[in-house]
Design a protein around this motif. Structure first.
Motif, PDB file in Angstrom:
ATOM      1  N   THR A  37      36.077  36.998  47.827  1.00  0.00           N
ATOM      2  CA  THR A  37      35.271  37.454  46.694  1.00  0.00           C
ATOM      3  C   THR A  37      35.904  37.028  45.374  1.00  0.00           C
ATOM      4  O   THR A  37      35.199  36.650  44.430  1.00  0.00           O
ATOM      5  CB  THR A  37      35.103  38.986  46.736  1.00  0.00           C
ATOM      6  OG1 THR A  37      34.432  39.343  47.950  1.00  0.00           O
ATOM      7  CG2 THR A  37      34.312  39.482  45.547  1.00  0.00           C
ATOM      8  N   THR A  38      37.216  37.071  45.288  1.00  0.00           N
ATOM      9  CA  THR A  38      37.906  36.643  44.069  1.00  0.00           C
ATOM     10  C   THR A  38      37.585  35.191  43.748  1.00  0.00           C
ATOM     11  O   THR A  38      37.269  34.849  42.598  1.00  0.00           O
ATOM     12  CB  THR A  38      39.424  36.820  44.209  1.00  0.00           C
ATOM     13  OG1 THR A  38      39.720  38.194  44.465  1.00  0.00           O
ATOM     14  CG2 THR A  38      40.153  36.385  42.936  1.00  0.00           C
TER      15      THR A  38
ATOM     16  N   ILE B 266      33.988  34.908  42.514  1.00  0.00           N
ATOM     17  CA  ILE B 266      33.841  35.409  41.154  1.00  0.00           C
ATOM     18  C   ILE B 266      34.436  34.426  40.145  1.00  0.00           C
ATOM     19  O   ILE B 266      33.862  34.180  39.080  1.00  0.00           O
ATOM     20  CB  ILE B 266      34.484  36.803  41.025  1.00  0.00           C
ATOM     21  CG1 ILE B 266      33.600  37.834  41.744  1.00  0.00           C
ATOM     22  CG2 ILE B 266      34.683  37.192  39.563  1.00  0.00           C
ATOM     23  CD1 ILE B 266      34.222  39.196  41.878  1.00  0.00           C
TER      24      ILE B 266
ATOM     25  N   THR C   2      32.402  43.416  36.311  1.00  0.00           N
ATOM     26  CA  THR C   2      33.062  42.267  36.926  1.00  0.00           C
ATOM     27  C   THR C   2      33.749  41.425  35.865  1.00  0.00           C
ATOM     28  O   THR C   2      34.893  40.971  36.044  1.00  0.00           O
ATOM     29  CB  THR C   2      32.044  41.407  37.699  1.00  0.00           C
ATOM     30  OG1 THR C   2      31.445  42.202  38.717  1.00  0.00           O
ATOM     31  CG2 THR C   2      32.723  40.205  38.338  1.00  0.00           C
TER      32      THR C   2
ATOM     33  N   SER D 100      44.395  41.173  42.613  1.00  0.00           N
ATOM     34  CA  SER D 100      42.951  41.218  42.431  1.00  0.00           C
ATOM     35  C   SER D 100      42.354  42.497  43.022  1.00  0.00           C
ATOM     36  O   SER D 100      42.793  42.963  44.074  1.00  0.00           O
ATOM     37  CB  SER D 100      42.305  40.001  43.106  1.00  0.00           C
ATOM     38  OG  SER D 100      40.896  40.096  43.073  1.00  0.00           O
ATOM     39  N   PRO D 101      41.324  43.052  42.372  1.00  0.00           N
ATOM     40  CA  PRO D 101      40.647  44.226  42.931  1.00  0.00           C
ATOM     41  C   PRO D 101      39.671  43.866  44.054  1.00  0.00           C
ATOM     42  O   PRO D 101      39.083  44.760  44.649  1.00  0.00           O
ATOM     43  CB  PRO D 101      39.891  44.796  41.726  1.00  0.00           C
ATOM     44  CG  PRO D 101      39.616  43.609  40.864  1.00  0.00           C
ATOM     45  CD  PRO D 101      40.806  42.699  41.031  1.00  0.00           C
ATOM     46  N   TRP D 102      39.521  42.551  44.346  1.00  0.00           N
ATOM     47  CA  TRP D 102      38.581  42.109  45.370  1.00  0.00           C
ATOM     48  C   TRP D 102      39.313  41.387  46.494  1.00  0.00           C
ATOM     49  O   TRP D 102      40.510  41.084  46.379  1.00  0.00           O
ATOM     50  CB  TRP D 102      37.552  41.153  44.760  1.00  0.00           C
ATOM     51  CG  TRP D 102      36.909  41.659  43.507  1.00  0.00           C
ATOM     52  CD1 TRP D 102      36.008  42.675  43.402  1.00  0.00           C
ATOM     53  CD2 TRP D 102      37.103  41.169  42.170  1.00  0.00           C
ATOM     54  NE1 TRP D 102      35.623  42.854  42.097  1.00  0.00           N
ATOM     55  CE2 TRP D 102      36.281  41.939  41.312  1.00  0.00           C
ATOM     56  CE3 TRP D 102      37.886  40.158  41.616  1.00  0.00           C
ATOM     57  CZ2 TRP D 102      36.222  41.730  39.937  1.00  0.00           C
ATOM     58  CZ3 TRP D 102      37.835  39.939  40.250  1.00  0.00           C
ATOM     59  CH2 TRP D 102      37.021  40.725  39.431  1.00  0.00           C
ATOM     60  N   SER D 103      38.601  41.123  47.564  1.00  0.00           N
ATOM     61  CA  SER D 103      39.158  40.305  48.634  1.00  0.00           C
ATOM     62  C   SER D 103      39.391  38.889  48.119  1.00  0.00           C
ATOM     63  O   SER D 103      38.860  38.494  47.072  1.00  0.00           O
ATOM     64  CB  SER D 103      38.188  40.260  49.821  1.00  0.00           C
ATOM     65  OG  SER D 103      37.028  39.500  49.482  1.00  0.00           O
TER      66      SER D 103
END
Length: 265
Positions: free
Chosen positions: A192-193, A196, A159, A186-189
């Motif tokens: 979630t971004t 993080i 992460t 971003s590699p996340w929603s």
């Protein structure tokens, strides 16, 4: 150093130095830095920094009494400062610090960065697995801090690696002005971004975008006489000059015009 307000007017008041960490500490630390001053017989000096999305550990000592509300000498954790960092230096003093990469403090210590945002607190005994005692000497304190931070088994987590890449893109790509653009990379929603960013960086995505643009705006105002604020606002991604002025005032407590009068050109 970028982010120091009125940098051209500070050189005679303190000595600032910075240097690279060891390879082991460089997984988490961008650089080490020190500040020394001797203002005995002179008026205190107020310093302001447009902070980066980075946390610091400092060891501080001197003759100027408490700093940040804590007795000296002391070793302190500094969270990301949401507005600007103000400090007053007086008498004679020294600071040595580790500036962590954005997300690096959480990756190294597994602590939630948001819990430190806009706070300064002494290093607790659990942070390094036991009490630490640093010498009031820049070289010795820096070496000890480097060893302590670098003494981490295992590599950075996945992460942290991914959020670092995203933060680097925000910093380096002048075309990124909106949160939606960052979320597309971003590699996340989106949810979630944001989670993080708060855990690893301590602030939301929008704050990071705005802060890098404000640092660039302040640098250009200081470097170029008679800068066109409307052009600067649009070029750096603000919707219009009014939004730029509002953000600038909220962060620095003055308008771009007032800032230019004090530090410009």
């Amino acid at each position: 150093m970028r982010g120091v307000v009125g940098r051209a007017h500070t050189a005679s008041r303190f000595h600032l130095d910075k240097w690279a960490p060891s390879d082991a500490a460089a997984r988490f630390v961008e650089y080490f830095w020190s500040v020394q001053w001797d203002l005995r017989g002179q008026d205190p000096f107020d310093s302001t920094v447009i902070t980066f999305p980075a946390m610091h550990i400092t060891h501080e000592w001197g003759e100027d009494g408490p700093r940040h509300g804590f007795a000296l000498p002391n070793t302190l954790v500094h969270g990301v400062v949401e507005r600007v960092f103000h400090t007053t230096i007086a008498a004679r003093g020294s600071v040595v610090g580790a500036r962590f990469l954005p997300g690096g403090f959480t990756a190294r210590f597994r602590r939630d960065a948001a819990a430190f945002t806009s706070r300064v607190q002494p290093v607790d005994a659990q942070l390094f697995g036991g009490p630490i005692d640093l010498d009031d000497d820049i070289g010795a304190a820096a070496r000890r801090l480097d060893d302590l931070i670098g003494a981490h088994t295992g590599g950075p987590d996945d992460t942290y690696i991914a959020v670092t890449a995203l933060l680097d893109r925000i910093r380096d790509d002048g075309r990124l002005h909106r949160v939606e653009q960052v979320m597309a990379l971003s590699p996340w929603s989106a949810r979630t971004t944001q989670r993080i960013f708060r855990r690893y960086v301590g602030v939301p995505v929008k704050w990071v975008l705005c802060r890098y643009r404000l640092q660039q705006a302040a640098l250009e105002i200081e470097s170029h006489a008679e800068v066109d604020f409307a052009d600067l606002a649009i070029r750096l991604g603000w919707y219009d000059q009014a939004h730029f002025i509002n953000d600038f005032r909220a962060m620095l407590g003055c308008t771009p015009g007032e800032y230019a009068t004090r530090y410009g050109g």
